[in-house]
Scaffold this active site. Sequence first.
Site, short mmCIF file in Angstrom:
data_model
loop_
_atom_site.label_atom_id
_atom_site.label_comp_id
_atom_site.label_asym_id
_atom_site.label_seq_id
_atom_site.Cartn_x
_atom_site.Cartn_y
_atom_site.Cartn_z
N ASN A 9 0.88 -1.18 0.00
CA ASN A 9 0.00 0.00 0.00
C ASN A 9 0.92 1.22 0.00
OD1 ASN A 9 -1.86 2.03 0.44
ND2 ASN A 9 -2.96 0.95 2.06
N ARG A 91 -2.48 -1.95 -3.65
CA ARG A 91 -3.62 -1.05 -3.59
C ARG A 91 -3.36 0.07 -4.60
NH1 ARG A 91 -4.48 4.01 0.36
NH2 ARG A 91 -6.51 4.66 -0.42
N HIS A 179 -11.44 4.95 -1.55
CA HIS A 179 -11.43 4.17 -0.30
C HIS A 179 -12.22 2.88 -0.46
CE1 HIS A 179 -10.67 8.26 1.77
NE2 HIS A 179 -9.53 7.58 1.75
N ARG A 239 -6.09 18.19 2.39
CA ARG A 239 -6.88 18.41 1.18
C ARG A 239 -8.15 19.20 1.49
NH1 ARG A 239 -7.02 12.29 -0.87
NH2 ARG A 239 -5.78 11.86 1.00
N GLU A 379 -7.85 -2.97 4.68
CA GLU A 379 -7.68 -2.90 3.23
C GLU A 379 -6.72 -3.96 2.72
OE1 GLU A 379 -7.97 1.86 2.41
OE2 GLU A 379 -6.45 1.18 3.83
#
Length: 401
Positions: A9, A91, A179, A239, A379
């Site tokens: 990842n 990922r 996500h 962000r 994940e």
Amino acid sequence: MTDLILVLNCGSSSIKFALFDTNGVQHNRKPVWNGKVDGITGPSPTFGETGVVPSPIALDPLDPYHAALTHIAGRVQARRGDHRIRAIAHRVVHGGSRYFEPTLVNAEVLADLRSYIPLAPLHQPFALEAMERLLEEQPELPQVACFDTGFHHTLPHVEQMLPLSWEAWERGIRRYGFHGLSYEYQSIVLAERYGGRARGRTIVAHLGSGASLCGMRDLQSVATTMGFSALDGLMMGTRTGALDPGALLYLMEIEKISLHDVGQLLYHKSGLLGLSGISSDPRVLLDREAEEPRARDALALYVRRIVREIGAMTAALGGLDLLVFTAGIGEHNAVLRERICRDLAFMGVALDPSANQSNGPIISAEASPVLVAVEPTNEEWIAALRTNELLAGPNFSGTRS
């Protein structure tokens, strides 16, 4: 001898990794071993692994990312013993309008995915760098790209559309959502924990350095806050989240800020960090909010944006049965969860303070009509599981290391 799947990842300054046993990955969601290289581009990079405090490592300053990948490869080689690496799962944040299912990486796929770098500049180029290096160094080793956009392929047509010209839609400018590996994991674990309730009207709040919401019906994505890029929706650590495009036109036309500097502003210098001028970490801001008005304002807007989006998504779902907090902030920050749920009291949301302070798993009061839960995400397991399924499929013929 069992085979292993290595999951990578890759972010702009860190690489998380995990090893999963292919024989048990269907039922065992814990990795055999996992860890992280952090601070890759900074002055003090560290390596940490399961149960061990992170320690400093030296990386080549001329190519620190490749050095970090090499360091991980060496540690994996030492750790795996006689076990073989069956494949590497990555990922990948953006699969565009072409890639939704886990996909075996080759030169053609890699070239396609490079075109999506402008849509996910914090993650996409680094995952692709890892893939490219491995294709060069170990071309016989299967690599599988697992896409964060894939879970949102079930979004209704009206949710995918953006209010631009039809020609823009035909060029692939639409809502993709992100996500997805996190939300796919939630779709599995919530069904196990809450049965039919989870199949109703569910909102999952993935709150980390990046943040988004996913509205689910029957455990499928039907609404999400992130859009064409990972900039939309909720305010995040650095962000902006949703922003009036007129503000960007003003910055560029009137204040003459360059396109490059606008990109830096949107991705790296806004959100909690930009407003507070202190940190992108809400824990730091919570410690400073009593004496720092900007920290207090940043946290207030952060909570307000989450509440507004949950309210809007609840309207789109036609009500709310289950609200789930996940990812770093969602799983561990009881203060922010309390503030968010306090402002959702108009919907009947009510917390059990003690359960919230203990981080769940159920944090709503018994009388709350909306069940509120905290559920850790996973994940890496989703990437390993889907990769294992792809390798076991009838259409796969690959080699292993």
